[in-house]
Design a protein around this motif. Sequence first.
Motif, PDB file in Angstrom:
ATOM      1  N   THR A  70       0.675  -1.140  -0.004  1.00  0.00           N
ATOM      2  CA  THR A  70      -0.109   0.342   0.001  1.00  0.00           C
ATOM      3  C   THR A  70       0.750   1.229  -0.078  1.00  0.00           C
ATOM      4  OG1 THR A  70      -1.628  -1.122   1.638  1.00  0.00           O
ATOM      5  CG2 THR A  70      -1.936   1.137   1.305  1.00  0.00           C
ATOM      6  N   HIS A  71       1.869   1.309   0.884  1.00  0.00           N
ATOM      7  CA  HIS A  71       2.930   2.728   1.219  1.00  0.00           C
ATOM      8  C   HIS A  71       3.479   2.170  -0.260  1.00  0.00           C
ATOM      9  CE1 HIS A  71       6.466   4.997   2.304  1.00  0.00           C
ATOM     10  NE2 HIS A  71       6.659   4.530   2.129  1.00  0.00           N
ATOM     11  N   CYS A  72       3.970   2.252  -1.115  1.00  0.00           N
ATOM     12  CA  CYS A  72       4.365   1.717  -2.230  1.00  0.00           C
ATOM     13  C   CYS A  72       3.476   2.060  -3.326  1.00  0.00           C
ATOM     14  CB  CYS A  72       5.164   0.045  -2.985  1.00  0.00           C
ATOM     15  SG  CYS A  72       7.048  -0.108  -2.280  1.00  0.00           S
ATOM     16  N   GLN A  73       2.233   1.566  -3.284  1.00  0.00           N
ATOM     17  CA  GLN A  73       1.588   1.744  -4.092  1.00  0.00           C
ATOM     18  C   GLN A  73       1.276   3.651  -4.256  1.00  0.00           C
ATOM     19  OE1 GLN A  73      -2.714   0.127  -3.845  1.00  0.00           O
ATOM     20  NE2 GLN A  73      -2.562   0.056  -5.370  1.00  0.00           N
ATOM     21  N   GLY A  74       1.105   3.903  -2.889  1.00  0.00           N
ATOM     22  CA  GLY A  74       1.100   5.137  -2.821  1.00  0.00           C
ATOM     23  C   GLY A  74       2.199   5.930  -3.431  1.00  0.00           C
ATOM     24  N   LEU A  75       3.355   5.779  -3.011  1.00  0.00           N
ATOM     25  CA  LEU A  75       4.250   6.575  -4.013  1.00  0.00           C
ATOM     26  C   LEU A  75       4.338   7.160  -5.802  1.00  0.00           C
ATOM     27  CD1 LEU A  75       6.895   5.155  -1.633  1.00  0.00           C
ATOM     28  CD2 LEU A  75       5.813   7.454  -0.907  1.00  0.00           C
ATOM     29  N   LEU A  76       3.979   6.166  -5.923  1.00  0.00           N
ATOM     30  CA  LEU A  76       3.537   5.417  -7.614  1.00  0.00           C
ATOM     31  C   LEU A  76       2.433   6.290  -7.988  1.00  0.00           C
ATOM     32  CD1 LEU A  76       4.443   1.465  -7.793  1.00  0.00           C
ATOM     33  CD2 LEU A  76       6.271   3.359  -9.089  1.00  0.00           C
ATOM     34  N   ALA A  77       1.394   5.885  -7.210  1.00  0.00           N
ATOM     35  CA  ALA A  77      -0.157   7.127  -7.652  1.00  0.00           C
ATOM     36  C   ALA A  77       0.389   8.184  -7.715  1.00  0.00           C
ATOM     37  CB  ALA A  77      -1.166   6.839  -6.926  1.00  0.00           C
ATOM     38  N   ALA A  78       1.166   9.271  -6.751  1.00  0.00           N
ATOM     39  CA  ALA A  78       1.207  10.558  -6.137  1.00  0.00           C
ATOM     40  C   ALA A  78       2.379  10.456  -7.660  1.00  0.00           C
ATOM     41  CB  ALA A  78       1.806  11.099  -4.989  1.00  0.00           C
ATOM     42  N   ALA A  79       3.300  10.211  -7.580  1.00  0.00           N
ATOM     43  CA  ALA A  79       4.233  10.404  -8.767  1.00  0.00           C
ATOM     44  C   ALA A  79       3.261  10.864 -10.537  1.00  0.00           C
ATOM     45  CB  ALA A  79       5.003   9.380  -8.734  1.00  0.00           C
ATOM     46  N   ALA A  80       2.457   9.915 -10.691  1.00  0.00           N
ATOM     47  CA  ALA A  80       1.817   9.680 -12.141  1.00  0.00           C
ATOM     48  C   ALA A  80       1.038  10.745 -11.970  1.00  0.00           C
ATOM     49  CB  ALA A  80       0.716   8.725 -11.757  1.00  0.00           C
ATOM     50  N   ARG A  81       0.694  11.397 -10.897  1.00  0.00           N
ATOM     51  CA  ARG A  81      -0.513  12.870 -10.829  1.00  0.00           C
ATOM     52  C   ARG A  81      -0.237  14.316 -11.341  1.00  0.00           C
ATOM     53  NH1 ARG A  81      -2.929  10.003  -6.107  1.00  0.00           N
ATOM     54  NH2 ARG A  81      -1.600  11.501  -4.594  1.00  0.00           N
ATOM     55  N   GLU A  82       1.698  13.701 -11.300  1.00  0.00           N
ATOM     56  CA  GLU A  82       2.189  14.753 -11.166  1.00  0.00           C
ATOM     57  C   GLU A  82       3.316  14.943 -12.548  1.00  0.00           C
ATOM     58  OE1 GLU A  82       5.439  14.868  -7.469  1.00  0.00           O
ATOM     59  OE2 GLU A  82       3.825  16.037  -7.685  1.00  0.00           O
ATOM     60  N   ALA A  83       3.687  12.996 -13.160  1.00  0.00           N
ATOM     61  CA  ALA A  83       5.045  13.662 -14.120  1.00  0.00           C
ATOM     62  C   ALA A  83       4.704  12.852 -15.097  1.00  0.00           C
ATOM     63  CB  ALA A  83       5.771  12.225 -12.988  1.00  0.00           C
ATOM     64  N   ASP A  84       5.217  13.300 -16.302  1.00  0.00           N
ATOM     65  CA  ASP A  84       5.391  12.969 -18.282  1.00  0.00           C
ATOM     66  C   ASP A  84       5.374  11.102 -18.174  1.00  0.00           C
ATOM     67  OD1 ASP A  84       4.049  15.065 -18.399  1.00  0.00           O
ATOM     68  OD2 ASP A  84       5.646  16.388 -17.828  1.00  0.00           O
ATOM     69  N   LEU A  85       6.303  11.077 -16.397  1.00  0.00           N
ATOM     70  CA  LEU A  85       7.773   9.376 -16.861  1.00  0.00           C
ATOM     71  C   LEU A  85       7.519   9.164 -15.815  1.00  0.00           C
ATOM     72  CD1 LEU A  85       9.027   7.222 -18.914  1.00  0.00           C
ATOM     73  CD2 LEU A  85      10.859   9.041 -18.894  1.00  0.00           C
ATOM     74  N   ILE A  86       7.364   8.217 -15.620  1.00  0.00           N
ATOM     75  CA  ILE A  86       8.075   7.344 -14.151  1.00  0.00           C
ATOM     76  C   ILE A  86       8.951   6.030 -14.498  1.00  0.00           C
ATOM     77  CG2 ILE A  86       7.038   5.454 -12.140  1.00  0.00           C
ATOM     78  CD1 ILE A  86       5.291   7.299 -11.884  1.00  0.00           C
ATOM     79  N   LEU A  87       9.898   5.923 -14.023  1.00  0.00           N
ATOM     80  CA  LEU A  87      11.155   5.205 -13.656  1.00  0.00           C
ATOM     81  C   LEU A  87      11.332   5.119 -12.766  1.00  0.00           C
ATOM     82  CD1 LEU A  87      14.003   6.868 -16.144  1.00  0.00           C
ATOM     83  CD2 LEU A  87      12.198   5.879 -16.998  1.00  0.00           C
ATOM     84  N   VAL A  88      11.707   3.293 -12.727  1.00  0.00           N
ATOM     85  CA  VAL A  88      11.909   2.602 -11.257  1.00  0.00           C
ATOM     86  C   VAL A  88      13.459   1.844 -11.941  1.00  0.00           C
ATOM     87  CG1 VAL A  88      11.518   0.727  -9.757  1.00  0.00           C
ATOM     88  CG2 VAL A  88       9.550   2.440 -11.129  1.00  0.00           C
ATOM     89  N   GLU A  89      14.083   1.891 -10.973  1.00  0.00           N
ATOM     90  CA  GLU A  89      15.558   1.174 -11.406  1.00  0.00           C
ATOM     91  C   GLU A  89      15.257  -0.131 -10.170  1.00  0.00           C
ATOM     92  OE1 GLU A  89      20.837   1.068 -10.594  1.00  0.00           O
ATOM     93  OE2 GLU A  89      19.417   2.435 -10.049  1.00  0.00           O
ATOM     94  N   GLY A  90      15.508  -1.213 -10.644  1.00  0.00           N
ATOM     95  CA  GLY A  90      15.241  -2.725  -9.902  1.00  0.00           C
ATOM     96  C   GLY A  90      16.879  -2.799  -9.250  1.00  0.00           C
ATOM     97  N   VAL A  91      17.036  -3.542  -8.462  1.00  0.00           N
ATOM     98  CA  VAL A  91      18.417  -3.783  -7.175  1.00  0.00           C
ATOM     99  C   VAL A  91      18.524  -5.653  -8.076  1.00  0.00           C
ATOM    100  CG1 VAL A  91      16.682  -4.727  -5.945  1.00  0.00           C
ATOM    101  CG2 VAL A  91      18.810  -3.920  -4.752  1.00  0.00           C
ATOM    102  N   MET A  92      19.890  -5.678  -8.027  1.00  0.00           N
ATOM    103  CA  MET A  92      20.947  -7.106  -8.229  1.00  0.00           C
ATOM    104  C   MET A  92      20.173  -7.322 -10.136  1.00  0.00           C
ATOM    105  SD  MET A  92      21.135  -8.639  -4.668  1.00  0.00           S
ATOM    106  CE  MET A  92      19.530  -8.233  -4.002  1.00  0.00           C
TER     107      MET A  92
END
Length: 434
Positions: A70-92
């Motif tokens: 739920t916390h991660c979902q909220g962060l992504l949704a907040a970014a989507a409301r104001e961004a033209d592009l979302i990038l997520v860098e993975g780990v390992m």
Amino acid sequence: MTTCPALFISAPSSGSGKTSITAAIARSHARRGERVRVFKTGPDFLDPMLLERASGHPVYQLDLFMGGFTHCQGLLAAAAREADLILVEGVMGLFDGAPSSADLAAAFGLPVACVIDASAMAQTFAALATGLARFRPEVRHCGVIANRVASAAHGRMLGEGLPGDLPLVAAVSRNAALSLPERHLGLVQAEELPRLHELLDGWADAWDAALMPGLRIAAVAFDHQPEPAPQRRLAGRRIAIARDAAFGFIYPANVDLLRALGAELQFFSPLQHQPLPDCDALWLPGGYPELHAATLAAHPTLWASLRAHADATKPLLAECGGMLALLDTLTDANGRPHRMAGLLPGQARVHHRFAALGLQALDWPEGPLRGHSYHYSTLDTPLAPIATATNPNGGTTAEALYQHGPLRASYVHHYFPSNPDAVADFFLGTTRHA
């Protein structure tokens, strides 16, 4: 429901070039005037510093263990409301760890592009890329990125072997001039690279030149029901936070939470010999005190101010490097001992190999918190821990939590949103200790 173009950058292993490729994409779009929001999978401080410079915005962690779905979902949704592009860098690597990058990508339907180091590959490149794409059908792949390509002909050969539903997104040429220096714990901090903006522009230029025509980043739908804001339990409380190259490991979400709880935050730089601000509580985050021990020791008032703060029984949280700075002695990786603040009995030694690594669940007296540990030093203290962390993956890293008067210390980098009430209780000073 909010939609935004989004791309998850992963790889078969660490060292493939995920960070430089993610930074290149972010810089390329940002310098066109687009609003780019970048996230980092899992616990990390150094890569996000670089990605923040590339995108022009703070970089938050997405971690299904530390923060939860739920916390991660909220962060992504907040970014989507104001961004033209979302990038997520993975780990390992894409499927490494639990939770893995693949788990995160699947949880939110993020299209994955794997970065593969093609410098020593020919047709095997396609076999590896296809295997990554087919291994877990619920993970959506949109293409593959060839990194460190020797020539245009090499790039064409790599692309020709791929199946039709897994296109070559870009073939990025090898260029040693665009590499980053490293030290223990990973990359050098962004603020220590004076020509970083030139490097980022070089990466973006290389990305633009390598991009195959016709690429479109697909839009992803992000849905989130906002959670109630936390009670402003820290209203009227002033919390001082050390922040500079010696104490730079700070999750943006931790700062956001303290402010949401009502705290007034006062940042200061011990390396610039700024005095400890007048405060009700203090947070010394992790960083590289061993690289700046002489400068810290030369601070005219810091050690005395820290002792006065503790003598006044005001809460003091010290994490990893912040804890090392409070010891009697810290011996650096070259064997040189340095006198530290002397508030926490004991000494530590920095080694050339890492001593601990892993996600951590730790029971504070105020309640359970989650976080992670990654350090190259070992600690020797006569203090008995008040709690010992557990590792959700069954690893050997299980960090101790120490309490010495109002001072609480651990190697764990705590993720405050994992338990806002426990964090508020601590900084309020409501928990009493002998």
